[in-house]
Design a protein around this motif. Sequence first.
Motif, short mmCIF file in Angstrom:
data_model
loop_
_atom_site.label_atom_id
_atom_site.label_comp_id
_atom_site.label_asym_id
_atom_site.label_seq_id
_atom_site.Cartn_x
_atom_site.Cartn_y
_atom_site.Cartn_z
N LYS A 161 0.83 -1.21 0.00
CA LYS A 161 0.00 0.00 0.00
C LYS A 161 0.86 1.25 0.00
O LYS A 161 0.64 2.18 -0.79
N GLU A 162 1.84 1.30 0.88
CA GLU A 162 2.68 2.50 0.99
C GLU A 162 3.44 2.74 -0.31
O GLU A 162 3.60 3.88 -0.75
N GLU A 163 3.91 1.65 -0.96
CA GLU A 163 4.60 1.79 -2.24
C GLU A 163 3.67 2.38 -3.30
O GLU A 163 4.05 3.27 -4.06
N ILE A 164 2.42 1.88 -3.32
CA ILE A 164 1.47 2.34 -4.33
C ILE A 164 1.01 3.76 -4.04
O ILE A 164 0.82 4.57 -4.96
N TYR A 165 0.82 4.10 -2.75
CA TYR A 165 0.47 5.48 -2.41
C TYR A 165 1.52 6.44 -2.97
O TYR A 165 1.19 7.46 -3.59
N ASN A 166 2.80 6.14 -2.70
CA ASN A 166 3.87 6.99 -3.18
C ASN A 166 3.92 7.02 -4.71
O ASN A 166 4.21 8.06 -5.32
#
Length: 252
Positions: A161-166
């Motif tokens: 999730k954090e990778e995709i948010y960024n």
Amino acid sequence: MESAQIILNNISKEYSIEFGFRINLLQNISFTLPLNKSVSIIAPKGSGKSSLLKIISGIETPTAGTITNHDKFNVVLIPSKPSSFPWLNVQENIRFANPEISADKEKELLLTVGLDGYETHFPHNKSLGFRFRIALARALAVDPDLILLDEPFNEMDITTKEEIYNLIRKAEFNTHISFLIGTSNITEAVFLADKVFLMKKNPGEIIDDFEIDLPADRRDDIIVTDSFNQIRVKIENSFKSKESYKVLNFSV
């Protein structure tokens, strides 16, 4: 540019069910969707936000109401389960979306979504994050004005999730393409958007909105700052005051 906006005017949506009964899913939804910033719609599950995104994309038609300027812009919807053709590799998936894409544009897209070097990989048996990157590249390949995201992060683990948010913030910052994110997660809505609309259910209605005064090039560590938390608390309090908070996700 003043005309770069989509205007929803009293959008309502009803569905027929058994024995002649009808469900009033969306009611009198009106707001202006600017195409110079990204927007989130925060709503409980079952509120009709998926139907609203489909109406904005043109896949569904409203029972009542109109959308102004919709036909002037190229709008692409990425559904909750990002689609790709498992029998086509990454490069072929992108070229299926735009057969006339140039080699330079394709290379730029692969770099933007983090798939440079994976051109010949196939999406089957790959992670949800990998498949989302393909879906995003396919969407970007058609030069959209607006990309709609319908809760594609629900089944991803926190690291993905954090990778995709960024990735989304990077894509928005680099391409100047706007995103509209439908979600029940307040943290991701605030991180991903420059403006958020709050929507209740039974029926779905817009009940509040907030401008997000955070840096455009924000990184995920901003979610632990006081400024981020203050915005999140304001949104939580707005939902609580309208008794809609019990079905929302206040976590990351």
